[in-house]
Design a protein around this motif. Structure first.
Motif, PDB file in Angstrom:
ATOM      1  N   THR A  22       0.865  -1.184   0.000  1.00 15.66           N
ATOM      2  CA  THR A  22       0.000   0.000   0.000  1.00 15.66           C
ATOM      3  C   THR A  22       0.902   1.234   0.000  1.00 15.66           C
ATOM      4  O   THR A  22       2.076   1.156   0.407  1.00 15.66           O
ATOM      5  CB  THR A  22      -0.878   0.052   1.260  1.00 15.66           C
ATOM      6  OG1 THR A  22      -0.019   0.216   2.402  1.00 15.66           O
ATOM      7  CG2 THR A  22      -1.708  -1.221   1.421  1.00 15.66           C
ATOM      8  N   PRO A  23       0.366   2.375  -0.414  1.00 16.60           N
ATOM      9  CA  PRO A  23       1.161   3.606  -0.337  1.00 16.60           C
ATOM     10  C   PRO A  23       1.722   3.849   1.069  1.00 16.60           C
ATOM     11  O   PRO A  23       2.874   4.230   1.222  1.00 16.60           O
ATOM     12  CB  PRO A  23       0.147   4.689  -0.745  1.00 16.60           C
ATOM     13  CG  PRO A  23      -0.756   3.965  -1.717  1.00 16.60           C
ATOM     14  CD  PRO A  23      -0.905   2.584  -1.128  1.00 16.60           C
ATOM     15  N   VAL A  25       2.975   4.604  -8.294  1.00 15.75           N
ATOM     16  CA  VAL A  25       3.538   3.685  -9.290  1.00 15.75           C
ATOM     17  C   VAL A  25       4.063   2.416  -8.608  1.00 15.75           C
ATOM     18  O   VAL A  25       3.799   1.295  -9.057  1.00 15.75           O
ATOM     19  CB  VAL A  25       4.664   4.365 -10.109  1.00 15.75           C
ATOM     20  CG1 VAL A  25       5.404   3.345 -10.957  1.00 15.75           C
ATOM     21  CG2 VAL A  25       4.070   5.461 -10.994  1.00 15.75           C
ATOM     22  N   LEU A  26       4.800   2.573  -7.508  1.00 18.80           N
ATOM     23  CA  LEU A  26       5.338   1.390  -6.812  1.00 18.80           C
ATOM     24  C   LEU A  26       4.220   0.500  -6.270  1.00 18.80           C
ATOM     25  O   LEU A  26       4.353  -0.724  -6.231  1.00 18.80           O
ATOM     26  CB  LEU A  26       6.259   1.814  -5.659  1.00 18.80           C
ATOM     27  CG  LEU A  26       7.615   2.400  -6.051  1.00 18.80           C
ATOM     28  CD1 LEU A  26       8.369   2.842  -4.810  1.00 18.80           C
ATOM     29  CD2 LEU A  26       8.442   1.419  -6.871  1.00 18.80           C
ATOM     30  N   SER A  27       3.121   1.111  -5.839  1.00 18.89           N
ATOM     31  CA  SER A  27       2.045   0.292  -5.273  1.00 18.89           C
ATOM     32  C   SER A  27       1.321  -0.496  -6.357  1.00 18.89           C
ATOM     33  O   SER A  27       0.756  -1.556  -6.105  1.00 18.89           O
ATOM     34  CB  SER A  27       1.065   1.152  -4.458  1.00 18.89           C
ATOM     35  OG  SER A  27       0.365   2.038  -5.301  1.00 18.89           O
ATOM     36  N   VAL A  28       1.373   0.009  -7.601  1.00 18.71           N
ATOM     37  CA  VAL A  28       0.712  -0.672  -8.718  1.00 18.71           C
ATOM     38  C   VAL A  28       1.670  -1.629  -9.429  1.00 18.71           C
ATOM     39  O   VAL A  28       1.273  -2.693  -9.900  1.00 18.71           O
ATOM     40  CB  VAL A  28       0.177   0.377  -9.730  1.00 18.71           C
ATOM     41  CG1 VAL A  28      -0.403  -0.310 -10.953  1.00 18.71           C
ATOM     42  CG2 VAL A  28      -0.874   1.249  -9.073  1.00 18.71           C
ATOM     43  N   ASP A  29       2.936  -1.244  -9.509  1.00 18.15           N
ATOM     44  CA  ASP A  29       3.927  -2.032 -10.258  1.00 18.15           C
ATOM     45  C   ASP A  29       5.145  -2.354  -9.401  1.00 18.15           C
ATOM     46  O   ASP A  29       6.149  -1.648  -9.429  1.00 18.15           O
ATOM     47  CB  ASP A  29       4.355  -1.263 -11.515  1.00 18.15           C
ATOM     48  CG  ASP A  29       5.328  -2.080 -12.367  1.00 18.15           C
ATOM     49  OD1 ASP A  29       5.655  -3.222 -11.974  1.00 18.15           O
ATOM     50  OD2 ASP A  29       5.771  -1.562 -13.404  1.00 18.15           O
ATOM     51  N   PRO A  30       5.054  -3.448  -8.626  1.00 13.54           N
ATOM     52  CA  PRO A  30       6.131  -3.801  -7.697  1.00 13.54           C
ATOM     53  C   PRO A  30       7.458  -4.118  -8.378  1.00 13.54           C
ATOM     54  O   PRO A  30       8.501  -4.063  -7.739  1.00 13.54           O
ATOM     55  CB  PRO A  30       5.595  -5.007  -6.943  1.00 13.54           C
ATOM     56  CG  PRO A  30       4.403  -5.484  -7.686  1.00 13.54           C
ATOM     57  CD  PRO A  30       3.913  -4.372  -8.550  1.00 13.54           C
ATOM     58  N   SER A  31       7.427  -4.426  -9.681  1.00 10.23           N
ATOM     59  CA  SER A  31       8.683  -4.778 -10.353  1.00 10.23           C
ATOM     60  C   SER A  31       9.627  -3.581 -10.438  1.00 10.23           C
ATOM     61  O   SER A  31      10.818  -3.738 -10.683  1.00 10.23           O
ATOM     62  CB  SER A  31       8.412  -5.319 -11.758  1.00 10.23           C
ATOM     63  OG  SER A  31       7.953  -4.272 -12.592  1.00 10.23           O
ATOM     64  N   LYS A  32       9.104  -2.385 -10.223  1.00 13.41           N
ATOM     65  CA  LYS A  32       9.950  -1.190 -10.281  1.00 13.41           C
ATOM     66  C   LYS A  32      10.722  -0.956  -8.977  1.00 13.41           C
ATOM     67  O   LYS A  32      11.598  -0.113  -8.914  1.00 13.41           O
ATOM     68  CB  LYS A  32       9.108   0.042 -10.589  1.00 13.41           C
ATOM     69  CG  LYS A  32       8.569   0.042 -12.011  1.00 13.41           C
ATOM     70  CD  LYS A  32       8.068   1.426 -12.394  1.00 13.41           C
ATOM     71  CE  LYS A  32       7.725   1.618 -13.850  1.00 13.41           C
ATOM     72  NZ  LYS A  32       7.641   0.464 -14.690  1.00 13.41           N
TER      73      LYS A  32
END
Length: 123
Positions: A46-47, A84-91
């Protein structure tokens, strides 16, 4: 909330990354160390958790991004970077170890991880 009890470690990793899975196997094999795991590929952060991780590591949000110059992120607000990190963990740079006394991004040196995890054992 990512409450961590005294003497235990939270191992945050991405099961979609081979090196994270290798590091997880290594972390779990260290004697006398209690590890809880969180797979951000299956269970996105989560954020609020992302902010907690950055705070625990004492780094800026943009420093949680993998493999790019941090300057690439300067045009974005922290809120945007967090989203972005919460939606796309690969980043996100992983694996990360959080504990009540020491938190760090593992990087590629598993030996270092072992050293840092066992240094706090009660002898």
């Amino acid at each position: 909330n990512m409450k961590i009890s005294e003497g235990e470690y939270l191992f945050i990793y991405n099961s979609n990354m081979i090196q994270d899975k290798t590091a997880k196997g290594y972390a779990l094999s260290i004697d006398h160390v209690k590890i809880n795991e969180k797979d951000i590929h299956k269970d996105h952060l989560t954020p609020k958790q992302i902010v907690e991780i950055a705070d625990s590591l004492n780094v800026a949000i943009k420093d949680l991004y993998r493999d790019r110059a941090a300057t690439a992120y300067e045009q974005f607000t922290d809120e945007e970077l967090i989203r972005v990190l919460s939606v796309d963990p690969s980043k996100m740079k992983t694996p990360i170890i959080l504990s009540s006394d020491k938190s760090f991004i593992v990087g590629s040196s598993y030996e270092l991880m072992k050293e840092q995890l066992t240094i706090h054992e009660s002898k």
